[in-house]
Design a protein around this motif. Structure first.
Motif, PDB file in Angstrom:
ATOM      1  N   SER A  89      38.033  67.557  67.791  1.00 18.13           N
ATOM      2  CA  SER A  89      39.040  68.522  68.402  1.00 18.13           C
ATOM      3  C   SER A  89      39.942  67.680  69.314  1.00 18.13           C
ATOM      4  O   SER A  89      41.130  67.765  69.070  1.00 18.13           O
ATOM      5  N   TYR A  90      39.522  66.401  69.684  1.00 13.83           N
ATOM      6  CA  TYR A  90      40.268  65.587  70.357  1.00 13.83           C
ATOM      7  C   TYR A  90      41.474  64.871  69.454  1.00 13.83           C
ATOM      8  O   TYR A  90      42.686  65.172  69.655  1.00 13.83           O
ATOM      9  N   GLY A  91      41.041  64.185  68.360  1.00 17.45           N
ATOM     10  CA  GLY A  91      41.765  63.890  67.225  1.00 17.45           C
ATOM     11  C   GLY A  91      42.627  64.888  66.803  1.00 17.45           C
ATOM     12  O   GLY A  91      43.850  64.686  66.393  1.00 17.45           O
ATOM     13  N   ALA A  92      42.169  65.976  66.189  1.00 18.95           N
ATOM     14  CA  ALA A  92      42.883  66.999  65.765  1.00 18.95           C
ATOM     15  C   ALA A  92      44.189  67.700  66.730  1.00 18.95           C
ATOM     16  O   ALA A  92      45.123  67.810  66.289  1.00 18.95           O
ATOM     17  N   TYR A  93      43.688  67.505  68.086  1.00 20.06           N
ATOM     18  CA  TYR A  93      44.816  67.908  68.977  1.00 20.06           C
ATOM     19  C   TYR A  93      45.973  66.857  69.061  1.00 20.06           C
ATOM     20  O   TYR A  93      47.012  67.319  68.867  1.00 20.06           O
ATOM     21  N   MET A  94      45.533  65.653  69.043  1.00 23.79           N
ATOM     22  CA  MET A  94      46.610  64.499  68.996  1.00 23.79           C
ATOM     23  C   MET A  94      47.513  64.780  67.720  1.00 23.79           C
ATOM     24  O   MET A  94      48.659  64.635  67.744  1.00 23.79           O
ATOM     25  N   LEU A  95      46.717  65.024  66.565  1.00 22.51           N
ATOM     26  CA  LEU A  95      47.627  64.921  65.415  1.00 22.51           C
ATOM     27  C   LEU A  95      48.456  66.155  65.244  1.00 22.51           C
ATOM     28  O   LEU A  95      49.406  66.190  64.091  1.00 22.51           O
ATOM     29  N   HIS A  96      47.864  67.386  65.761  1.00 24.95           N
ATOM     30  CA  HIS A  96      48.558  68.568  65.116  1.00 24.95           C
ATOM     31  C   HIS A  96      49.908  68.967  65.273  1.00 24.95           C
ATOM     32  O   HIS A  96      50.868  69.494  64.740  1.00 24.95           O
ATOM     33  N   TRP A  97      50.133  68.289  66.562  1.00 18.83           N
ATOM     34  CA  TRP A  97      51.926  68.530  66.973  1.00 18.83           C
ATOM     35  C   TRP A  97      52.689  67.962  65.934  1.00 18.83           C
ATOM     36  O   TRP A  97      53.793  68.358  65.345  1.00 18.83           O
ATOM     37  N   PRO A  98      52.460  66.407  65.679  1.00 17.55           N
ATOM     38  CA  PRO A  98      53.603  65.774  64.574  1.00 17.55           C
ATOM     39  C   PRO A  98      53.440  66.435  63.171  1.00 17.55           C
ATOM     40  O   PRO A  98      54.536  66.663  62.518  1.00 17.55           O
ATOM     41  N   ILE A  99      52.289  66.620  62.984  1.00 22.19           N
ATOM     42  CA  ILE A  99      52.061  67.720  61.592  1.00 22.19           C
ATOM     43  C   ILE A  99      52.894  68.907  61.541  1.00 22.19           C
ATOM     44  O   ILE A  99      53.510  69.055  60.418  1.00 22.19           O
ATOM     45  N   ARG A 100      52.733  69.571  62.685  1.00 20.01           N
ATOM     46  CA  ARG A 100      53.323  70.832  62.714  1.00 20.01           C
ATOM     47  C   ARG A 100      54.974  70.679  62.699  1.00 20.01           C
ATOM     48  O   ARG A 100      55.471  71.387  61.970  1.00 20.01           O
ATOM     49  N   VAL A 101      55.615  69.775  63.346  1.00 18.21           N
ATOM     50  CA  VAL A 101      56.921  69.331  63.349  1.00 18.21           C
ATOM     51  C   VAL A 101      57.307  69.117  61.708  1.00 18.21           C
ATOM     52  O   VAL A 101      58.404  69.763  61.339  1.00 18.21           O
ATOM     53  N   LEU A 102      56.650  68.461  61.159  1.00 19.23           N
ATOM     54  CA  LEU A 102      56.991  68.183  59.663  1.00 19.23           C
ATOM     55  C   LEU A 102      56.655  69.259  58.690  1.00 19.23           C
ATOM     56  O   LEU A 102      57.595  69.463  58.027  1.00 19.23           O
ATOM     57  N   LEU A 103      55.804  70.111  58.961  1.00 20.57           N
ATOM     58  CA  LEU A 103      55.169  70.950  57.911  1.00 20.57           C
ATOM     59  C   LEU A 103      56.317  72.370  58.437  1.00 20.57           C
ATOM     60  O   LEU A 103      56.739  73.285  57.267  1.00 20.57           O
ATOM     61  N   LEU A 104      56.839  72.527  59.611  1.00 24.31           N
ATOM     62  CA  LEU A 104      57.656  73.433  59.675  1.00 24.31           C
ATOM     63  C   LEU A 104      59.142  73.153  59.081  1.00 24.31           C
ATOM     64  O   LEU A 104      59.897  74.274  58.996  1.00 24.31           O
TER      65      LEU A 104
ATOM     66  N   GLY B  17      46.033  73.157  61.056  1.00 22.44           N
ATOM     67  CA  GLY B  17      44.553  73.039  61.508  1.00 22.44           C
ATOM     68  C   GLY B  17      43.544  72.314  60.439  1.00 22.44           C
ATOM     69  O   GLY B  17      42.857  71.374  61.084  1.00 22.44           O
ATOM     70  N   ALA B  18      43.657  72.342  59.338  1.00 23.08           N
ATOM     71  CA  ALA B  18      42.828  71.811  58.278  1.00 23.08           C
ATOM     72  C   ALA B  18      43.156  70.292  58.092  1.00 23.08           C
ATOM     73  O   ALA B  18      42.168  69.616  58.052  1.00 23.08           O
ATOM     74  N   VAL B  19      44.412  70.198  58.065  1.00 25.75           N
ATOM     75  CA  VAL B  19      44.994  68.647  57.816  1.00 25.75           C
ATOM     76  C   VAL B  19      44.477  67.888  59.120  1.00 25.75           C
ATOM     77  O   VAL B  19      43.950  66.816  58.978  1.00 25.75           O
ATOM     78  N   SER B  20      44.820  68.345  60.394  1.00 24.68           N
ATOM     79  CA  SER B  20      44.460  67.749  61.508  1.00 24.68           C
ATOM     80  C   SER B  20      42.943  67.308  61.647  1.00 24.68           C
ATOM     81  O   SER B  20      42.587  66.256  61.820  1.00 24.68           O
ATOM     82  N   ILE B  21      42.120  68.318  61.155  1.00 24.90           N
ATOM     83  CA  ILE B  21      40.827  68.177  61.544  1.00 24.90           C
ATOM     84  C   ILE B  21      40.275  67.169  60.365  1.00 24.90           C
ATOM     85  O   ILE B  21      39.478  66.228  60.633  1.00 24.90           O
ATOM     86  N   GLY B  22      41.000  67.162  59.131  1.00 25.13           N
ATOM     87  CA  GLY B  22      40.523  66.106  58.243  1.00 25.13           C
ATOM     88  C   GLY B  22      40.809  64.662  58.600  1.00 25.13           C
ATOM     89  O   GLY B  22      40.016  63.845  58.387  1.00 25.13           O
ATOM     90  N   ILE B  23      41.989  64.681  58.979  1.00 30.59           N
ATOM     91  CA  ILE B  23      42.371  63.179  59.328  1.00 30.59           C
ATOM     92  C   ILE B  23      41.795  62.664  60.519  1.00 30.59           C
ATOM     93  O   ILE B  23      41.378  61.518  60.675  1.00 30.59           O
ATOM     94  N   SER B  24      41.643  63.504  61.498  1.00 33.99           N
ATOM     95  CA  SER B  24      40.732  63.196  62.583  1.00 33.99           C
ATOM     96  C   SER B  24      39.266  62.589  62.224  1.00 33.99           C
ATOM     97  O   SER B  24      38.976  61.782  62.869  1.00 33.99           O
ATOM     98  N   CYS B  25      38.890  63.277  61.289  1.00 34.33           N
ATOM     99  CA  CYS B  25      37.425  63.256  60.844  1.00 34.33           C
ATOM    100  C   CYS B  25      37.398  61.604  60.191  1.00 34.33           C
ATOM    101  O   CYS B  25      36.791  60.644  60.483  1.00 34.33           O
ATOM    102  N   LEU B  26      38.378  61.580  59.433  1.00 32.76           N
ATOM    103  CA  LEU B  26      38.444  60.091  58.528  1.00 32.76           C
ATOM    104  C   LEU B  26      38.840  58.920  59.591  1.00 32.76           C
ATOM    105  O   LEU B  26      38.206  57.944  59.721  1.00 32.76           O
ATOM    106  N   LEU B  27      39.853  59.164  60.615  1.00 31.43           N
ATOM    107  CA  LEU B  27      39.866  58.294  61.513  1.00 31.43           C
ATOM    108  C   LEU B  27      38.880  57.974  62.548  1.00 31.43           C
ATOM    109  O   LEU B  27      38.459  56.601  62.980  1.00 31.43           O
ATOM    110  N   GLU B  28      38.143  58.986  62.811  1.00 33.98           N
ATOM    111  CA  GLU B  28      36.986  58.945  63.724  1.00 33.98           C
ATOM    112  C   GLU B  28      35.869  57.931  62.881  1.00 33.98           C
ATOM    113  O   GLU B  28      35.467  56.918  63.700  1.00 33.98           O
ATOM    114  N   LYS B  29      35.825  58.045  61.771  1.00 28.30           N
ATOM    115  CA  LYS B  29      34.837  57.453  61.109  1.00 28.30           C
ATOM    116  C   LYS B  29      35.369  55.867  60.908  1.00 28.30           C
ATOM    117  O   LYS B  29      34.457  54.872  60.835  1.00 28.30           O
ATOM    118  N   ILE B  30      36.659  55.736  60.863  1.00 33.32           N
ATOM    119  CA  ILE B  30      37.103  54.326  60.621  1.00 33.32           C
ATOM    120  C   ILE B  30      37.155  53.549  61.901  1.00 33.32           C
ATOM    121  O   ILE B  30      36.686  52.356  61.945  1.00 33.32           O
TER     122      ILE B  30
END
Length: 351
Positions: free
Chosen positions: A298-313, A327-340
């Motif tokens: 949720s932390y990573g997804a929260y950080m990512l969701h706003w700029p993704i929102r700006v772009l998708l809108l 929501g889906a993209v933010s969770i996916g990227i957050s998971c990837l970054l967390e593992k990296i």
């Protein structure tokens, strides 16, 4: 036979909060009621921070080590967001001052925004990062206090003092300045949320909180919110439901003496909700697994969701479809970054 999973309640709460905040940022129907989700995150942070610090002898609490650990936990995804946002802004031919990027990098963006008047192109992608300014600086205050304060009474007095200062800060700035952004962005303005979460942890540790206490927190917070809404409705001469409508933007719910401490009421309500989710046994359903996963990232997804929102809108018309995609993209990227970037540790929850 239905099985249950212990200790995942808080992760489910985090997942619910993330989706609620995302829905609120997209203005989806009915999402206005979720505008206080960030305050629950602040209360959660102090609750678990306090529980952690209480397991360490005060003299053994290393202020430097705790800050390094905190920054290391928050920084990788956050810096990824900063660099990505900077690249997008440059592509749009905007110039970002070195001072502004430095302020963001040091978690000082709240102060920088108050000085410059919130007018930067960079801020359109980083507006949501104001919460990190709160998290980092209140975290530091709490670690310092618990390093030097040796006993329960002193710590409880510290928490009470922080509530008093936060309430006084909001009332004074509301009367003298009447600027919702100044009231809400300054870290002290959310010391009440940290204090409430910390008091709840202290009560559990030293007084062994009873099961009904969480219900009292929920009832008290709800009553205070309803009273505040009722006063708003009466002052403006509108029905109760219309009084609640005035809470939909910070310019309304922070610029009046009768609503300036709404975050305190939300913190009290949040404490009860956290107490419930902290103790509840979660059924082993697939939908619960999804929420647990979302809570984990949720932390990573929260950080990512706003700029993704700006772009998708900019490229999608339907707010609902866009919110789901974010929501889906933010969770996916957050998971990837967390593992990296992050060392994977088994998450431990306190009974």
């Amino acid at each position: 036979m239905q099985t249950v999973r212990k200790n995942n309640g808080i992760q489910i709460l985090r997942g619910i909060l993330f989706f609620g905040i995302t829905a609120f940022h997209f203005g989806l129907p009915g999402s206005q009621i979720l505008w206080g989700g960030v305050e629950t995150f602040f209360t959660l942070s102090s609750f678990f921070l306090t529980k952690k610090l209480l397991k360490i002898q005060p003299a053994q609490i290393s202020i430097g080590r705790e800050m390094i650990h905190r920054v290391a936990r928050l920084y990788p995804v956050y810096f990824f967001v900063l660099l990505s946002s900077l690249w997008i802004v440059w592509q749009e031919n905007h110039v970002i001052a070195a001072r502004e990027f430095a302020a963001h990098s040091l978690f000082l963006q709240n102060y920088d925004w108050m000085i410059t008047g919130y007018g930067s192109a960079f801020q359109s992608f980083t507006a949501h990062t104001w919460t990190l300014g709160i998290e980092i600086w209140l975290f530091l205050i709490w670690v310092i206090a618990f390093h030097f304060i040796k006993n329960f009474k002193g710590r409880a007095l510290f928490n009470g003092s922080m509530i008093f200062l936060a309430v006084g800060y909001r009332i004074i700035t509301t009367i003298l300045v009447r600027d919702a952004m100044i009231i809400s962005l300054f870290p002290l303005a959310h010391a009440d949320a940290f204090s409430i979460g910390s008091l709840m942890a202290l009560k559990e540790e030293y007084r062994r909180e009873r099961n009904y206490t969480g219900k009292i927190w929920i009832l008290m917070g709800s009553v205070l919110l309803v009273i505040s809404i009722a006063v708003t409705a009466k002052v403006h001469g509108v029905p109760l439901h219309a009084g609640y409508d005035l809470y939909k933007s910070s310019e309304n719910y922070l610029n009046h003496w009768y609503t300036s401490n709404v975050y305190l009421y939300l913190s009290i309500l949040s404490a009860g909700v956290i107490s419930f989710f902290h103790r509840v046994r979660i059924p082993d359903w697939k939908c619960m697994n999804v929420l647990v996963l979302c809570g984990d990232y949720s932390y990573g997804a929260y950080m990512l969701h706003w700029p993704i929102r700006v772009l998708l809108l900019r490229s999608m018309n339907s707010s609902f479809v866009t919110a789901a995609a974010v929501g889906a993209v933010s969770i996916g990227i957050s998971c990837l970054l967390e593992k990296i970037f992050m060392r994977q540790e088994k998450k431990k929850f306190i009974e």
